[in-house]
Scaffold this active site. Structure first.
Site, PDB file in Angstrom:
ATOM      1  N   GLY A 219       0.806  -1.210   0.000  1.00 28.81           N
ATOM      2  CA  GLY A 219       0.000   0.000   0.000  1.00 28.81           C
ATOM      3  C   GLY A 219       0.845   1.269   0.000  1.00 28.81           C
ATOM      4  N   THR A 220       1.933   1.247   0.747  1.00 28.71           N
ATOM      5  CA  THR A 220       2.783   2.438   0.823  1.00 28.71           C
ATOM      6  C   THR A 220       3.329   2.793  -0.554  1.00 28.71           C
ATOM      7  OG1 THR A 220       3.374   1.972   3.112  1.00 28.71           O
ATOM      8  CG2 THR A 220       4.892   3.374   1.866  1.00 28.71           C
TER       9      THR A 220
ATOM     10  N   HIS B 262      -1.662  -7.579   2.430  1.00 27.82           N
ATOM     11  CA  HIS B 262      -1.613  -8.164   3.770  1.00 27.82           C
ATOM     12  C   HIS B 262      -2.791  -7.787   4.657  1.00 27.82           C
ATOM     13  CE1 HIS B 262       0.138  -4.850   6.398  1.00 27.82           C
ATOM     14  NE2 HIS B 262       0.420  -4.348   5.214  1.00 27.82           N
TER      15      HIS B 262
ATOM     16  N   GLN C 227      -7.789  -0.152   3.427  1.00 25.34           N
ATOM     17  CA  GLN C 227      -8.614  -0.693   4.512  1.00 25.34           C
ATOM     18  C   GLN C 227      -9.990  -1.127   4.019  1.00 25.34           C
ATOM     19  OE1 GLN C 227      -7.753  -1.488   7.542  1.00 25.34           O
ATOM     20  NE2 GLN C 227      -5.720  -0.579   7.572  1.00 25.34           N
TER      21      GLN C 227
ATOM     22  N   SER D 253      -3.549  -3.195  -0.737  1.00 26.70           N
ATOM     23  CA  SER D 253      -2.404  -3.895  -0.149  1.00 26.70           C
ATOM     24  C   SER D 253      -2.835  -5.307   0.228  1.00 26.70           C
ATOM     25  CB  SER D 253      -1.954  -3.138   1.099  1.00 26.70           C
ATOM     26  OG  SER D 253      -0.955  -3.865   1.772  1.00 26.70           O
TER      27      SER D 253
ATOM     28  N   THR E 197      12.040  -6.820 -10.926  1.00 23.32           N
ATOM     29  CA  THR E 197      11.509  -8.146 -11.241  1.00 23.32           C
ATOM     30  C   THR E 197      10.209  -8.365 -10.475  1.00 23.32           C
ATOM     31  OG1 THR E 197      13.733  -8.961 -11.621  1.00 23.32           O
ATOM     32  CG2 THR E 197      12.030 -10.623 -11.218  1.00 23.32           C
TER      33      THR E 197
ATOM     34  N   CYS F 133       0.967   1.534  11.638  1.00 21.43           N
ATOM     35  CA  CYS F 133       2.203   2.059  11.084  1.00 21.43           C
ATOM     36  C   CYS F 133       2.813   3.107  12.013  1.00 21.43           C
ATOM     37  CB  CYS F 133       1.954   2.617   9.704  1.00 21.43           C
ATOM     38  SG  CYS F 133       1.069   1.420   8.706  1.00 21.43           S
TER      39      CYS F 133
HETATM   40  N1  PLP Z   1      -2.916   2.985   3.552  1.00 21.68           N
HETATM   41  C1  PLP Z   1      -3.675   2.615   4.598  1.00 21.68           C
HETATM   42  C2  PLP Z   1      -5.021   3.234   4.782  1.00 21.68           C
HETATM   43  C3  PLP Z   1      -3.194   1.666   5.516  1.00 21.68           C
HETATM   44  O1  PLP Z   1      -3.944   1.319   6.553  1.00 21.68           O
HETATM   45  C4  PLP Z   1      -1.902   1.135   5.306  1.00 21.68           C
HETATM   46  C5  PLP Z   1      -1.323   0.179   6.270  1.00 21.68           C
HETATM   47  O2  PLP Z   1      -1.652   0.163   7.440  1.00 21.68           O
HETATM   48  C6  PLP Z   1      -1.170   1.533   4.186  1.00 21.68           C
HETATM   49  C7  PLP Z   1      -1.706   2.471   3.333  1.00 21.68           C
HETATM   50  C8  PLP Z   1       0.192   0.992   3.907  1.00 21.68           C
HETATM   51  O3  PLP Z   1       0.130  -0.301   3.352  1.00 21.68           O
HETATM   52  P1  PLP Z   1       1.399  -1.269   3.445  1.00 21.68           P
HETATM   53  O4  PLP Z   1       1.482  -1.727   4.863  1.00 21.68           O
HETATM   54  O5  PLP Z   1       1.061  -2.392   2.494  1.00 21.68           O
HETATM   55  O6  PLP Z   1       2.581  -0.510   3.000  1.00 21.68           O
END
Ligand code: PLP
Length: 388
Positions: free
Chosen positions: A72-73, A207, A185, A205, A243, A331
């Site tokens: 997600g990041t 996970h 989310q 994302s 890759t 995070c």
């Molecule tokens: N965006 C939101 C709303 C999230 O809750 C999170 C992770 O908690 C992320 C982005 C980041 O995703 P990732 O952990 O896959 O980098």
């Protein structure tokens, strides 16, 4: 000893067995590089193409509009930096202005901050109400002629509020501005049809929905100029070099397929269990306050502030009672800072430090949740020193 009840699904989830089984061959026998011109490579390339088609079906877009990322990041970084810098590259006379909200994930906020510090963008933060909702009128007022990009998350990771993204997309488009939404989310709970939402870019994302950490995807509408963030071998149609994580892509696709099956029913059942849980917590801890919107919220999230406590201390008491949850966004875990989301909702620092978030997947039953509420009451009373 029985395993604690895991109520921190918004932080991460276990890899589902079917997901692990689907990805396993691409970590072992079929381990090829999709760019290789031999049987191993072709097999990996086929798996990647199939995974892309499944993710595209999930998001209601074309396969060519899916960019696999490391999570997600990265998807958020690519959306914000890629679209903003892509717009400037395509038309240097275009304004440099981004509209977003103060409750976005750090991946969005820090990308916006980078564009402001290093690339001369201006940012306008649309305020949110005490319930975490963006008012479409405020969003409209924040847009300027030529605003480069707007980014508003579909669902918030701390309080669970779900935004009226389809309406915001219409307003953005009337202004000629593309809209990105962070659906990390929302994935697994809400339909993510990008045409119905009307968005130009959307991040997910793996996970958070039963795939491993380190795989995600960004939908970007075709023909929207996108400046790459990662340069190299030109994979993902030049939009994201490196890759490809074939096993990860297969995992994300499998998790997406599983989440689509029966999603509406699972979400409705979870929402009913959530509402009963919220009512029970407010009975057990009468001066607790639910944070976020009472109705426009994720089915698997309930977050509270417990005045006169400390969120971390409540968490410890809950863990002693076999319940694992979180005091804020995953995070930001480990930091003593009050949540930027709760501050933006208008909570003062002291109250924001008393926050506890419970979040769960569809495997958690209403019965399990019901049993948590009395433990919450006990934990809160213990922390306040009122119980033995
Ligand atoms: N965006 C939101 C709303 C999230 O809750 C999170 C992770 O908690 C992320 C982005 C980041 O995703 P990732 O952990 O896959 O980098």
């Amino acid at each position: 000893m029985t395993a604690p009840l895991y109520l921190d699904a918004a932080a991460t989830s276990a890899v589902r067995r079917e997901v692990l089984e689907a990805m396993w061959p691409y970590l072992t026998g079929d381990f090829g590089n999709p760019s290789s011109h031999h049987g191993y490579g072709e097999s990996a390339a086929r798996a990647l193409a199939d995974a892309r088609a499944t993710v595209a079906a999930w998001l209601g877009c074309r396969a060519s509009e899916v960019v696999f990322t490391s999570g997600g990041t990265e998807a958020d970084n690519l959306a914000l930096k890629g679209i903003a810098l892509g717009a400037v590259a395509a038309d240097p006379d275009r304004g440099r202005h981004i509209v977003t909200t103060p409750i976005e994930h750090e991946a969005v906020l820090a990308s916006v901050d980078y564009l402001v510090r290093r690339h001369g963008f201006e940012a306008t933060m649309v305020p949110v109400g005490r319930d975490g909702l963006v008012d479409p009128a405020d969003f409209s007022a924040a847009l300027r002629p030529g605003t480069t990009l707007a980014s508003v998350m579909l669902a918030n990771n701390e309080v669970g509020t779900v935004q009226p993204v389809a309406e915001l997309a219409r307003i953005a488009h009337d202004n000629g501005t593309p809209l990105h939404t962070d659906a990390v989310q929302a994935a697994g709970w809400l339909p993510l049809d990008v045409r119905a939402l009307g968005v130009d870019a959307l991040s997910v994302s793996g996970h958070k929905l039963g795939a491993p950490k380190g795989i995600g995807a960004l939908f970007v509408r075709s023909r929207l100029p996108l400046e790459p963030v990662l340069h190299g071998g030109g994979q993902e149609r030049g939009r994201r070099s490196g890759t490809e994580n074939v096993a990860g892509a297969v995992a994300l696709a499998t998790a997406a397929r599983l989440s689509m099956a029966g999603q509406e029913r699972a979400a409705a059942a979870a929402a009913a269990a959530r509402d009963a849980f919220i009512a029970a917590v407010l009975t057990e801890a009468p001066d607790a306050q639910l944070t976020g919107h009472p109705a426009a919220r994720l089915p698997g999230t309930a977050s509270f502030v417990f005045p006169g406590t400390n969120g971390e201390a409540v968490l410890l008491e809950l863990e002693r009672r076999g319940i694992v949850s979180s005091s804020g966004s995953a995070c930001a875990a480990g930091s003593e800072e009050a949540s930027h989301v709760l501050l933006a909702l208008g909570y003062d620092e002291e109250l924001a430090r008393t926050a506890v978030r419970f979040s769960w997947g569809s495997e958690v039953t209403a019965g399990q949740l019901a049993a948590v509420a009395p433990a919450v009451g006990e934990a809160v009373r213990t922390v306040r020193g009122l119980a033995g």
